[in-house]
Design a protein around this motif. Sequence first.
Motif, PDB file in Angstrom:
ATOM      1  N   MET A 166       0.890  -1.172   0.000  1.00  0.00           N
ATOM      2  CA  MET A 166       0.000   0.000   0.000  1.00  0.00           C
ATOM      3  C   MET A 166       0.916   1.206   0.000  1.00  0.00           C
ATOM      4  O   MET A 166       1.799   1.332   0.837  1.00  0.00           O
ATOM      5  CB  MET A 166      -0.928  -0.028   1.213  1.00  0.00           C
ATOM      6  N   ASP A 226      -4.179 -11.721  -6.448  1.00  0.00           N
ATOM      7  CA  ASP A 226      -5.074 -10.787  -5.764  1.00  0.00           C
ATOM      8  C   ASP A 226      -6.458 -10.854  -6.417  1.00  0.00           C
ATOM      9  O   ASP A 226      -6.619 -10.469  -7.573  1.00  0.00           O
ATOM     10  CB  ASP A 226      -4.458  -9.382  -5.913  1.00  0.00           C
ATOM     11  N   GLY A 255      -9.997  -9.553   0.171  1.00  0.00           N
ATOM     12  CA  GLY A 255     -11.148  -9.797   1.033  1.00  0.00           C
ATOM     13  C   GLY A 255     -10.886 -10.711   2.217  1.00  0.00           C
ATOM     14  O   GLY A 255     -11.834 -11.237   2.800  1.00  0.00           O
TER      15      GLY A 255
HETATM   16  C1  LIG Z   1      -4.877   1.983   0.490  1.00  0.00           C
HETATM   17  C2  LIG Z   1      -4.407   0.943  -0.458  1.00  0.00           C
HETATM   18  C3  LIG Z   1      -3.306   1.195  -1.263  1.00  0.00           C
HETATM   19  C4  LIG Z   1      -2.838   0.225  -2.149  1.00  0.00           C
HETATM   20  N1  LIG Z   1      -1.703   0.472  -2.889  1.00  0.00           N
HETATM   21  C5  LIG Z   1      -1.196  -0.521  -3.665  1.00  0.00           C
HETATM   22  C6  LIG Z   1       0.055  -0.363  -4.315  1.00  0.00           C
HETATM   23  O1  LIG Z   1       0.706   0.670  -4.230  1.00  0.00           O
HETATM   24  N2  LIG Z   1       0.518  -1.413  -5.034  1.00  0.00           N
HETATM   25  C7  LIG Z   1      -0.164  -2.592  -5.133  1.00  0.00           C
HETATM   26  O2  LIG Z   1       0.302  -3.545  -5.777  1.00  0.00           O
HETATM   27  N3  LIG Z   1      -1.353  -2.767  -4.541  1.00  0.00           N
HETATM   28  C8  LIG Z   1      -1.862  -1.774  -3.786  1.00  0.00           C
HETATM   29  N4  LIG Z   1      -3.033  -1.991  -3.095  1.00  0.00           N
HETATM   30  C9  LIG Z   1      -3.679  -3.335  -3.167  1.00  0.00           C
HETATM   31  C10 LIG Z   1      -3.129  -4.235  -2.057  1.00  0.00           C
HETATM   32  O3  LIG Z   1      -1.755  -4.463  -2.236  1.00  0.00           O
HETATM   33  C11 LIG Z   1      -3.805  -5.613  -2.041  1.00  0.00           C
HETATM   34  O4  LIG Z   1      -3.676  -6.208  -3.301  1.00  0.00           O
HETATM   35  C12 LIG Z   1      -5.281  -5.575  -1.643  1.00  0.00           C
HETATM   36  O5  LIG Z   1      -5.506  -4.544  -0.734  1.00  0.00           O
HETATM   37  C13 LIG Z   1      -5.663  -6.918  -1.038  1.00  0.00           C
HETATM   38  O6  LIG Z   1      -7.026  -7.010  -0.768  1.00  0.00           O
HETATM   39  P1  LIG Z   1      -7.686  -6.658   0.660  1.00  0.00           P
HETATM   40  O7  LIG Z   1      -7.525  -5.178   0.800  1.00  0.00           O
HETATM   41  O8  LIG Z   1      -9.090  -7.061   0.532  1.00  0.00           O
HETATM   42  O9  LIG Z   1      -6.929  -7.384   1.715  1.00  0.00           O
HETATM   43  C14 LIG Z   1      -3.522  -1.012  -2.245  1.00  0.00           C
HETATM   44  C15 LIG Z   1      -4.647  -1.258  -1.441  1.00  0.00           C
HETATM   45  C16 LIG Z   1      -5.090  -0.307  -0.557  1.00  0.00           C
HETATM   46  C17 LIG Z   1      -6.286  -0.611   0.308  1.00  0.00           C
END
Ligand SMILES: Cc1cc2nc3c(=O)[nH]c(=O)nc-3n(C[C@H](O)[C@H](O)[C@H](O)COP(=O)(O)O)c2cc1C
Length: 442
Positions: free
Chosen positions: A98, A258, A306
Amino acid sequence: MSRGNDRWVHTPPRQSATFDSHAIAEIHRAAATGIYDIRGFGAKRQLPHFDDLLFLGASISRYPLEGYREKCATDVTLGTRFAKKPITLAIPITIAGMSFGSLSAPAKEALGRGASAAGTSTTTGDGGMTAEERQHSSLLVYQVLPSRYGMDPDQLRKADAIEVVVGQGAKPGGGGMLLGQKISERVAKMRTLPAGIDQRSACRHPDWTGPDDLQIKIEELREITDWQKPIYVKVGAARPYYDTALAVKSGADVVVLDGMQGGTAATQEVFIEHVGIPTLAAIRPAVDALQDLDAHREVQLIVSGGIRSGADVAKALALGADAVSIGVAALIALGDNAPELDADYAEIGSAAGFYDDWHEGRDPAGISTQDDELAARFDPELGGRRLANYLRTMVLEAQTLARACGKSHLHNLEPEDLVALTLEASAMARVPLAGTTWVPGA
Ligand SMILES: Cc1cc2nc3c(=O)[nH]c(=O)nc-3n(C[C@H](O)[C@H](O)[C@H](O)COP(=O)(O)O)c2cc1C
């Protein structure tokens, strides 16, 4: 209102299933603004999910383990295929990438603190690595993304593992966005882009036209880091069999898969809700690909999208994952959407439990913001403790379920331990419908 037996009878208003209140509000919103909705969080509609699976606890035909005396191990080693220095986590739950930019610096620090206290890794994101997150993360995975914002070979060498991001579950095939209100001077400097201007990042790597280029990129990264660090490849779940097979062929040590429930900091709602396949549906085809290539367990599979509880963790592992990763749930554990902040959420037109305008940077919890005053509200030490507690709780829950199935390691959970409550889940997870021996399509 209609007339029957000479009296007026009131029928209560009936909502259309097609034009429900959300559809009507969305049409009004589009008509007023002329642009699609952007938001954070993951898919909000009902999808086949881990809740549609149940464990078959042991009884006469199986032998359970004693919770207080018999061990149920939880460790996992990632990067055993090619990396000289694989990483071992105490628990099979990692913190997903993130970005600093989407999250405040103290929130990133808290993710590092919480993950380290629980014996697991955290991950950078678009825009590079902050000094605080490196300092507070005992194991830090460094992302190489299509945007290449903030990409720095020195940071690659400072990381414990590298994750090449091909896609995200919330938007397979789409690029990122970070709106101007969150591009502070610090975020802008790290990305060498102007402050205050919307950033839309690329949907594909600039130097790739196909899987052969992925292989070259992985070799390049191995050379930069002297073959020391595990290299992960992250894909959004769309065609998990082929994407996993191609990631393995390209030399990945770890595949991160993902699903469509996966969180995002800012994406078009139409993308979040209509692209990709559910996490539950993605795992078995990915495991098939690994098994067909004789690489299951040699190339580790991390599943995300999720995941909320130890039950979700245990079910993902039973279907063949080596670990899971969490994003949104980790933010909630830090204090996002907390009921104490209800009045603050109301001021910005939302409510605790519903807040998803993470792209606006006005987060009263100080998590998804770059506003210094808001960010200062967030205490990274407290946030880190909460996250560590949450991670420990999920592991205890997963162990409870695994012991009930007679398993002395979470990795010994298997599809045979599960049944499904719905036809969809049964077909997707390829476990029998509860009370039957039937798997649709098998
Ligand atoms: C606030 C936020 C920022 C994110 N930024 C990125 C990122 O910079 N790179 C990336 O590959 N995924 C990013 N993601 C996706 C997460 O890495 C991850 O794939 C996803 O949140 C997993 O699902 P979940 O939130 O339901 O656990 C982000 C997700 C969130 C919630």
